[in-house]
Design a protein around this motif. Structure first.
Motif, PDB file in Angstrom:
ATOM      1  N   PRO A 165       0.616  -0.936   0.606  1.00 23.53           N
ATOM      2  CA  PRO A 165      -0.162   0.016  -0.351  1.00 23.53           C
ATOM      3  C   PRO A 165       0.836   1.280   0.068  1.00 23.53           C
ATOM      4  O   PRO A 165       1.768   1.263   0.314  1.00 23.53           O
ATOM      5  CB  PRO A 165      -0.804  -0.269   1.077  1.00 23.53           C
ATOM      6  N   GLU A 166       0.414   2.306  -0.652  1.00 28.78           N
ATOM      7  CA  GLU A 166       1.289   3.192  -0.583  1.00 28.78           C
ATOM      8  C   GLU A 166       0.621   3.617   1.430  1.00 28.78           C
ATOM      9  O   GLU A 166      -0.078   3.877   2.152  1.00 28.78           O
ATOM     10  CB  GLU A 166       0.598   4.512  -0.873  1.00 28.78           C
ATOM     11  N   PRO A 167       1.828   5.386   1.210  1.00 24.71           N
ATOM     12  CA  PRO A 167       2.820   5.279   0.616  1.00 24.71           C
ATOM     13  C   PRO A 167       4.196   4.515   1.019  1.00 24.71           C
ATOM     14  O   PRO A 167       5.592   4.649   1.211  1.00 24.71           O
ATOM     15  CB  PRO A 167       3.869   6.488   1.739  1.00 24.71           C
ATOM     16  N   ILE A 168       4.425   2.728   1.370  1.00 22.96           N
ATOM     17  CA  ILE A 168       4.700   2.183   1.584  1.00 22.96           C
ATOM     18  C   ILE A 168       5.688   1.382   0.273  1.00 22.96           C
ATOM     19  O   ILE A 168       6.740   1.232   0.186  1.00 22.96           O
ATOM     20  CB  ILE A 168       4.652   1.070   2.583  1.00 22.96           C
ATOM     21  N   ALA A 169       4.853   1.787  -0.486  1.00 25.70           N
ATOM     22  CA  ALA A 169       4.706   0.625  -2.099  1.00 25.70           C
ATOM     23  C   ALA A 169       6.146   1.962  -3.070  1.00 25.70           C
ATOM     24  O   ALA A 169       7.127   2.110  -3.129  1.00 25.70           O
ATOM     25  CB  ALA A 169       3.487   0.838  -2.593  1.00 25.70           C
ATOM     26  N   SER A 170       5.982   3.886  -2.324  1.00 26.70           N
ATOM     27  CA  SER A 170       6.882   4.169  -3.005  1.00 26.70           C
ATOM     28  C   SER A 170       8.387   4.298  -2.522  1.00 26.70           C
ATOM     29  O   SER A 170       8.844   4.288  -3.264  1.00 26.70           O
ATOM     30  CB  SER A 170       6.404   5.716  -2.224  1.00 26.70           C
ATOM     31  N   LEU A 171       8.307   4.051  -1.140  1.00 26.16           N
ATOM     32  CA  LEU A 171       9.294   3.368  -0.453  1.00 26.16           C
ATOM     33  C   LEU A 171      10.217   2.599  -1.087  1.00 26.16           C
ATOM     34  O   LEU A 171      11.490   2.784  -1.377  1.00 26.16           O
ATOM     35  CB  LEU A 171       9.675   3.554   0.873  1.00 26.16           C
ATOM     36  N   LEU A 172       9.294   1.534  -1.418  1.00 32.81           N
ATOM     37  CA  LEU A 172       9.868   1.014  -2.203  1.00 32.81           C
ATOM     38  C   LEU A 172      10.582   0.617  -3.896  1.00 32.81           C
ATOM     39  O   LEU A 172      11.462   0.136  -4.515  1.00 32.81           O
ATOM     40  CB  LEU A 172       9.706  -0.982  -1.923  1.00 32.81           C
ATOM     41  N   ALA A 173       9.959   1.350  -3.530  1.00 33.73           N
ATOM     42  CA  ALA A 173      10.073   1.744  -5.441  1.00 33.73           C
ATOM     43  C   ALA A 173      11.574   2.746  -5.845  1.00 33.73           C
ATOM     44  O   ALA A 173      12.001   2.136  -6.723  1.00 33.73           O
ATOM     45  CB  ALA A 173       8.648   2.898  -6.224  1.00 33.73           C
ATOM     46  N   HIS A 174      12.486   2.880  -4.411  1.00 34.38           N
ATOM     47  CA  HIS A 174      13.196   3.488  -4.965  1.00 34.38           C
ATOM     48  C   HIS A 174      14.371   2.567  -4.131  1.00 34.38           C
ATOM     49  O   HIS A 174      15.187   2.895  -4.042  1.00 34.38           O
ATOM     50  CB  HIS A 174      13.727   4.992  -3.756  1.00 34.38           C
ATOM     51  N   GLU A 175      14.096   1.032  -3.719  1.00 28.97           N
ATOM     52  CA  GLU A 175      14.860   0.285  -3.340  1.00 28.97           C
ATOM     53  C   GLU A 175      14.317  -1.216  -3.332  1.00 28.97           C
ATOM     54  O   GLU A 175      14.021  -1.399  -2.672  1.00 28.97           O
ATOM     55  CB  GLU A 175      15.418   0.544  -2.315  1.00 28.97           C
ATOM     56  N   PRO A 176      14.714  -1.982  -4.887  1.00 24.83           N
ATOM     57  CA  PRO A 176      13.344  -2.797  -5.277  1.00 24.83           C
ATOM     58  C   PRO A 176      14.714  -4.408  -4.594  1.00 24.83           C
ATOM     59  O   PRO A 176      13.421  -4.700  -4.332  1.00 24.83           O
ATOM     60  CB  PRO A 176      14.319  -2.900  -6.946  1.00 24.83           C
ATOM     61  N   GLY A 204      15.244  -3.886  -1.004  1.00 29.32           N
ATOM     62  CA  GLY A 204      14.645  -3.563  -0.133  1.00 29.32           C
ATOM     63  C   GLY A 204      13.281  -4.229   0.624  1.00 29.32           C
ATOM     64  O   GLY A 204      12.456  -5.033  -0.764  1.00 29.32           O
ATOM     65  N   PHE A 205      13.234  -3.657   2.187  1.00 31.79           N
ATOM     66  CA  PHE A 205      12.439  -4.378   2.677  1.00 31.79           C
ATOM     67  C   PHE A 205      11.310  -3.797   3.491  1.00 31.79           C
ATOM     68  O   PHE A 205      12.189  -2.862   3.983  1.00 31.79           O
ATOM     69  CB  PHE A 205      12.442  -6.140   2.737  1.00 31.79           C
ATOM     70  N   VAL A 206       9.792  -3.893   3.723  1.00 29.69           N
ATOM     71  CA  VAL A 206       9.432  -3.307   4.925  1.00 29.69           C
ATOM     72  C   VAL A 206       8.833  -4.488   5.452  1.00 29.69           C
ATOM     73  O   VAL A 206       7.541  -4.519   5.233  1.00 29.69           O
ATOM     74  CB  VAL A 206       8.598  -1.862   4.764  1.00 29.69           C
ATOM     75  N   ALA A 207       9.268  -5.303   6.983  1.00 32.19           N
ATOM     76  CA  ALA A 207       8.178  -5.806   7.809  1.00 32.19           C
ATOM     77  C   ALA A 207       7.392  -4.156   8.327  1.00 32.19           C
ATOM     78  O   ALA A 207       7.685  -4.016   9.526  1.00 32.19           O
ATOM     79  CB  ALA A 207       9.164  -6.506   8.022  1.00 32.19           C
ATOM     80  N   VAL A 208       6.446  -4.927   9.223  1.00 27.63           N
ATOM     81  CA  VAL A 208       5.393  -4.292  10.011  1.00 27.63           C
ATOM     82  C   VAL A 208       4.530  -5.019  10.711  1.00 27.63           C
ATOM     83  O   VAL A 208       4.934  -6.477  10.576  1.00 27.63           O
ATOM     84  CB  VAL A 208       4.010  -3.943   9.141  1.00 27.63           C
ATOM     85  N   VAL A 259      10.557  -3.442  10.815  1.00 25.36           N
ATOM     86  CA  VAL A 259      12.538  -3.441  10.935  1.00 25.36           C
ATOM     87  C   VAL A 259      11.858  -3.280   9.297  1.00 25.36           C
ATOM     88  O   VAL A 259      11.307  -3.547   8.490  1.00 25.36           O
ATOM     89  CB  VAL A 259      12.001  -4.938  10.934  1.00 25.36           C
ATOM     90  N   ALA A 260      13.027  -2.771   8.535  1.00 31.15           N
ATOM     91  CA  ALA A 260      13.249  -2.208   7.362  1.00 31.15           C
ATOM     92  C   ALA A 260      14.372  -1.916   7.105  1.00 31.15           C
ATOM     93  O   ALA A 260      15.578  -2.105   7.962  1.00 31.15           O
ATOM     94  CB  ALA A 260      13.196  -0.492   7.239  1.00 31.15           C
ATOM     95  N   SER A 261      15.162  -2.327   5.992  1.00 35.54           N
ATOM     96  CA  SER A 261      16.462  -2.525   5.424  1.00 35.54           C
ATOM     97  C   SER A 261      17.514  -1.137   5.429  1.00 35.54           C
ATOM     98  O   SER A 261      16.114  -0.207   5.377  1.00 35.54           O
ATOM     99  CB  SER A 261      16.481  -2.715   4.052  1.00 35.54           C
ATOM    100  N   ALA A 262      18.434  -1.147   5.359  1.00 38.36           N
ATOM    101  CA  ALA A 262      18.791   0.326   5.965  1.00 38.36           C
ATOM    102  C   ALA A 262      18.664   1.278   4.826  1.00 38.36           C
ATOM    103  O   ALA A 262      18.547   2.395   5.606  1.00 38.36           O
ATOM    104  CB  ALA A 262      20.415   0.008   5.871  1.00 38.36           C
ATOM    105  N   GLY A 263      18.307   0.554   3.737  1.00 36.31           N
ATOM    106  CA  GLY A 263      18.816   2.227   2.581  1.00 36.31           C
ATOM    107  C   GLY A 263      16.642   2.878   2.701  1.00 36.31           C
ATOM    108  O   GLY A 263      17.222   4.139   2.338  1.00 36.31           O
ATOM    109  N   ILE A 264      15.817   2.086   3.401  1.00 39.38           N
ATOM    110  CA  ILE A 264      15.047   2.338   4.206  1.00 39.38           C
ATOM    111  C   ILE A 264      14.297   2.962   5.572  1.00 39.38           C
ATOM    112  O   ILE A 264      13.296   3.708   5.059  1.00 39.38           O
ATOM    113  CB  ILE A 264      14.022   1.367   3.827  1.00 39.38           C
ATOM    114  N   VAL A 265      15.333   3.074   6.394  1.00 40.95           N
ATOM    115  CA  VAL A 265      15.149   3.533   7.551  1.00 40.95           C
ATOM    116  C   VAL A 265      14.775   4.720   7.281  1.00 40.95           C
ATOM    117  O   VAL A 265      13.823   5.469   8.337  1.00 40.95           O
ATOM    118  CB  VAL A 265      16.386   3.196   8.349  1.00 40.95           C
TER     119      VAL A 265
END
Length: 342
Positions: free
Chosen positions: A249-260, A262-266, A319-325
């Motif tokens: 979902p947005e805005p998570i999708a936009s964050l991941l678009a810049h780091e294919p 990467g990951f975001v765990a909620v 918990v997120a990959s370094a570039g997304i924190v």
């Protein structure tokens, strides 16, 4: 390898991981759970990690060709969880049928390179030996503990913990504090026996039915039942985990678009309780759920809060990959929340 074209298992869209991608997924899943530092309000992380670890090639030793991951939740599909569960159940019997490891190893060593039946039997022995006593995550388990009995009020207080793999693919733990008056013990939700408690199938069915949505829904439904009074309902959720190009979902999708890569765990924590002083929302993604509720349902929630005197607190950590924190933290701040991000 990873198949980016979702497959379908039943009605569940999934991604197929094999080889290196399969091993990396299992390792990263375990690392995410460690980083999340989950307490007892969430499903038990060590059991979940062990359960998923058994899905990896280092444990199953190539006996399974791939791993199916739920495209929506980012967790393994139901089939994968139950496959390990079944293998642990039959492990002792399989080991008994396979016989001594030394004999299996000798046959494998002496077999021709192109004949792999003996190598496969040896791999099966080592796999079943490793998982035989593995403590797995319960896919549908309830525990009820008797907290105290108030004899004068003829009331028993219980703490209920219910773990389940939800239909949406995420792992959920419901922690419920409630009391039952003895006037309805003719058909009790729980059965007293020498100051211990066990759940009846009817009560389990009620909890399972009511817990399909949020903590507030469960609180309101249980409180409305005659003979039960509810103090607290807490729902801790593991997932979704959004991986690279998986649906998000947005805005998570936009964050991941810049780091294919990467990951975001909620990890959501949803509480409805009589001792919460005021309604609070520290969940930056909470508006996504609220937007799915009709005006009628929102009105019903408001009426329930007034009638039963409870309040709601929603929180979420990541918990997120370094570039997304950093951009994730900025996102939370822009939405007026202060969230833990590892």
């Amino acid at each position: 390898m990873s198949s980016n074209t979702p497959g379908v298992l039943g009605a569940v869209a999934s991604r197929t991981l094999s080889g290196r991608a399969e091993a990396e997924y299992v390792d990263r899943f375990a690392a995410i759970l460690r980083a999340a530092r989950l307490n007892s309000q969430y499903p038990e992380s060590r059991r979940m990690s062990a359960h998923v670890g058994a899905m990896g090639p280092r444990v199953h030793r190539g006996l399974y060709e791939s791993l199916q991951v739920n495209s929506q939740s980012g967790l393994p599909t139901y089939r994968e969880w139950t496959r390990v569960q079944t293998d642990v159940t039959i492990a002792a019997d399989q080991l008994n049928q396979l016989g001594a490891r030394a004999a299996l190893a000798a046959r494998a060593q002496n077999s021709a390179a192109g004949v792999d039946i003996h190598h496969k039997q040896l791999a099966k022995f080592d796999y079943y030996s490793e998982i035989a006593r593995l403590a797995l995550a319960p896919l549908d388990g309830m525990q009820i503990a008797l907290r105290r009995i108030e004899a004068a009020q003829r009331t028993a207080h219980f703490h209920v913990v219910f773990d389940k793999l939800d239909a949406s693919g995420v792992f959920v733990r419901y922690s419920i504090d409630l009391a039952q008056r003895s006037s309805v013990w003719g058909t009790p939700a729980v059965v007293l026996n020498e100051e211990t408690a066990r759940h009846t199938e009817e009560f389990k069915a009620l909890i399972y039915q009511f817990s399909s949505l949020d903590a507030e829904f469960t609180f309101a439904k249980l409180t409305a039942l005659e003979g039960l009074s509810v103090e607290r309902v807490l729902k801790g959720t593991v997932g979704p985990i959004y991986w690279g190009d998986s649906p998000a979902p947005e805005p998570i999708a936009s964050l991941l678009a810049h780091e294919p890569q990467g990951f975001v765990a909620v990890f959501a924590l949803d509480t409805a309780a009589s001792d919460v002083t005021q309604n609070q929302n520290n969940d930056p993604l909470g508006a996504l759920y609220a937007s799915t509720l009709s005006a009628e349902v929102r009105h019903s929630y408001a009426q329930a809060r007034e009638a039963y005197g409870y309040r709601v607190f929603k929180d979420r950590k990541f918990v997120a990959s370094a570039g997304i924190v950093a951009p994730l933290r900025q996102m939370c701040e822009s939405m007026g929340t202060q969230n833990i991000i590892y």
